[in-house]
Design a protein around this motif. Structure first.
Motif, short mmCIF file in Angstrom:
data_model
loop_
_atom_site.label_atom_id
_atom_site.label_comp_id
_atom_site.label_asym_id
_atom_site.label_seq_id
_atom_site.Cartn_x
_atom_site.Cartn_y
_atom_site.Cartn_z
N HIS A 267 -0.19 7.60 -3.39
CA HIS A 267 -0.35 7.09 -4.76
C HIS A 267 0.69 6.02 -5.13
N ILE A 268 1.11 5.23 -4.13
CA ILE A 268 2.04 4.12 -4.42
C ILE A 268 1.27 2.80 -4.60
N ASP A 269 0.09 2.90 -5.17
CA ASP A 269 -0.78 1.72 -5.31
C ASP A 269 -0.13 0.59 -6.11
N LEU A 270 0.71 0.93 -7.08
CA LEU A 270 1.37 -0.11 -7.87
C LEU A 270 2.34 -0.92 -7.02
N VAL A 271 2.92 -0.29 -6.01
CA VAL A 271 3.78 -1.02 -5.07
C VAL A 271 2.95 -2.06 -4.34
N GLY B 151 5.68 -4.56 -14.70
CA GLY B 151 7.04 -4.12 -15.00
C GLY B 151 7.11 -2.95 -15.95
N LYS B 152 6.08 -2.79 -16.78
CA LYS B 152 6.07 -1.68 -17.73
C LYS B 152 5.96 -0.32 -17.03
N TYR B 153 5.49 -0.35 -15.79
CA TYR B 153 5.26 0.90 -15.07
C TYR B 153 6.34 1.17 -14.03
N GLN B 154 7.51 0.57 -14.24
CA GLN B 154 8.66 0.84 -13.39
C GLN B 154 9.67 1.72 -14.12
N LEU C 16 5.75 3.89 -10.99
CA LEU C 16 5.16 5.20 -11.24
C LEU C 16 4.01 5.44 -10.28
N PRO C 17 3.71 6.70 -9.98
CA PRO C 17 2.51 7.00 -9.18
C PRO C 17 1.26 6.50 -9.91
N TYR C 18 0.32 6.04 -9.15
CA TYR C 18 -0.90 5.50 -9.74
C TYR C 18 -1.60 6.54 -10.61
N THR C 19 -1.48 7.79 -10.24
CA THR C 19 -2.16 8.87 -10.96
C THR C 19 -1.64 9.07 -12.38
N GLU C 20 -0.52 8.46 -12.72
CA GLU C 20 0.04 8.61 -14.06
C GLU C 20 -0.47 7.53 -15.03
N LEU C 21 -1.23 6.57 -14.52
CA LEU C 21 -1.77 5.51 -15.38
C LEU C 21 -3.01 5.99 -16.12
N LYS D 101 -6.71 5.19 -18.14
CA LYS D 101 -7.85 4.31 -17.87
C LYS D 101 -7.66 2.95 -18.53
N GLU D 102 -7.08 2.95 -19.72
CA GLU D 102 -6.85 1.69 -20.44
C GLU D 102 -5.85 0.82 -19.70
N GLN D 103 -4.82 1.43 -19.15
CA GLN D 103 -3.81 0.68 -18.40
C GLN D 103 -4.39 0.11 -17.11
N ILE D 104 -5.21 0.89 -16.45
CA ILE D 104 -5.87 0.41 -15.23
C ILE D 104 -6.81 -0.75 -15.55
N ARG D 105 -7.54 -0.62 -16.66
CA ARG D 105 -8.45 -1.67 -17.07
C ARG D 105 -7.70 -2.97 -17.37
N GLU D 106 -6.55 -2.86 -18.01
CA GLU D 106 -5.75 -4.05 -18.32
C GLU D 106 -5.29 -4.75 -17.04
N LEU D 107 -4.82 -3.97 -16.08
CA LEU D 107 -4.40 -4.55 -14.80
C LEU D 107 -5.57 -5.23 -14.09
#
Length: 393
Positions: free
Chosen positions: A305-309, A352-355, A361-366, A368-374
């Protein structure tokens, strides 16, 4: 981009045809006007050069204050002057980008991570020190820059060569970090393997547009479960599953050994590959598009779940591509250049907001709205990079 001014002396030409006696006077006037024009242009150029030097000197002064803060271990001072330095850069960067695109990219690649680092609650002062030294060198080069009418093809060739150097550097780091990772796997050290996995992934994801051009190697290194036949599945994600799902490294030696060989093979091929601007930009655009469609769903790193990396590294790699083609982009489409600047900055800020303490942060902590924005921002950036590719056709 340079604008040439041509002055046509139509009235003077007519007078030379009809009143020969005034020829000497006319030639004298024309010569005088030409000299005045050249002198004015020279003065304007010198004035702009002086302004640039003064602006860079201000940044150097601020950088010195930041470095004093580092010596005194004063985080408050580091933050204060780090922010001031970045604000100065923002106010000067547009003119610098147009006139000195290569020096602009060389400066930006140090000032952006420095700015990001000083915003953290706990600053890595060693990292800031290293960045400040490189930034000081870059600013000195910028201060001494001389505006020259370099042909677009020459500037682009230099920029692409710079990108090739970036890819070689990232690949070298990939080999080193992968070795650290696979050594931990072979030693059966589960915790060290977890810790070193993400670092190695950073360097692969940054150069993925190039790595994917080697159709036989990319699946061996980066295939996810289900992408290839089970009997052929290896690489990073095979070991990822063993670490995070099975919690055991038993039987992983063979995969670790093969991964090392494949990464070293990749390094050798990267050294020999010849890069073309269109190919590089297209690869970057496709990578962003893939990130927006599939990677942002969390399927890339489905066990760790390090997808943000991965996403952040994709963006950093694409930014390097953008910097590579910036000289010709400034000449052919400065508006698109400005648009890309804004979109890269916006996406970097969102990530940067998810650091937290320098770790994503692990992807699982995002949500749906945050994923949609990305996803939306990745799509927008991908479309803009596609416009860049069209410029070279």
């Amino acid at each position: 981009m340079f604008l040439s001014k041509k002055i046509t002396y139509t009235a003077l030409t007519l007078s030379l045809l009809t009143v020969p006696a005034l020829g000497a006077c006319g030639n004298s006037t024309a010569s005088s006007n030409q000299n005045d024009t050249k002198q004015t242009a020279s003065q304007e150029k010198q004035s702009k050069q002086d302004t640039l030097k003064n602006n860079v000197k201000k940044m150097q002064t601020t950088l010195n204050k930041l470095q004093n803060g580092l010596e005194e271990n004063d985080q408050k001072q580091i933050k204060k002057y780090g922010k001031e330095l970045y604000n100065q850069w923002l106010s000067y960067e547009n003119n610098i980008r147009e006139k000195y695109p290569l020096l602009y990219t060389d400066t930006e690649k140090y000032i952006l991570p420095l700015s990001t680092e000083i915003e953290k609650d706990s600053i890595d002062q060693k990292k800031v020190q290293e960045l400040s030294v490189q930034l000081d060198r870059s600013l000195e080069n910028l201060k001494n820059a001389k505006e020259t009418a370099t042909k677009t093809s020459e500037a682009l060739k230099k920029a692409v060569n710079n990108y090739k150097s970036y890819v070689n550097d990232q690949t070298e780091k990939l080999v080193k970090t992968t070795t650290t990772f696979t050594d931990a796997v072979k030693a059966g050290d589960l915790e060290k393997a977890k810790a070193s996995y993400a670092e190695a992934r950073v360097y692969y994801e940054r150069i993925e547009p190039i790595a994917e051009s080697f159709g036989d190697l990319d699946p061996k290194i980066d295939a996810r479960e289900g992408d290839v036949d089970t009997s052929e599945w290896g690489g990073f994600h095979r070991i990822e599953k063993a670490i995070w799902k099975d919690s055991s490294l038993e039987g992983m030696d063979q995969y670790a050994t093969q991964l090392n060989k494949d990464v070293q093979d990749l390094q050798q091929r990267v050294k020999e590959v010849k890069l073309e601007p269109t190919q590089v930009v297209a690869g970057s655009m496709e990578l962003l598009n893939e990130a927006a469609i599939s990677k942002v769903t969390g399927e890339e790193e489905r066990y760790s779940h390090i997808d943000l990396v991965d996403l952040a590294s994709n963006v950093e790699g694409s930014l390097a591509v953008y910097h590579a083609v910036l000289p010709i982009l400034n000449e052919k489409s400065p508006d698109l250049s400005e648009q890309l600047d804004k979109e890269f900055n916006q996406l970097t800020a969102t990530l940067g907001k998810y650091q937290k303490d320098g770790t994503y942060l692990p992807y699982t902590e995002l949500t749906k709205e945050q994923i949609r924005e990305l996803s939306q921002q990745l799509n927008t950036l991908s479309e803009s990079m596609a416009q860049t590719a069209e410029i070279f056709q």
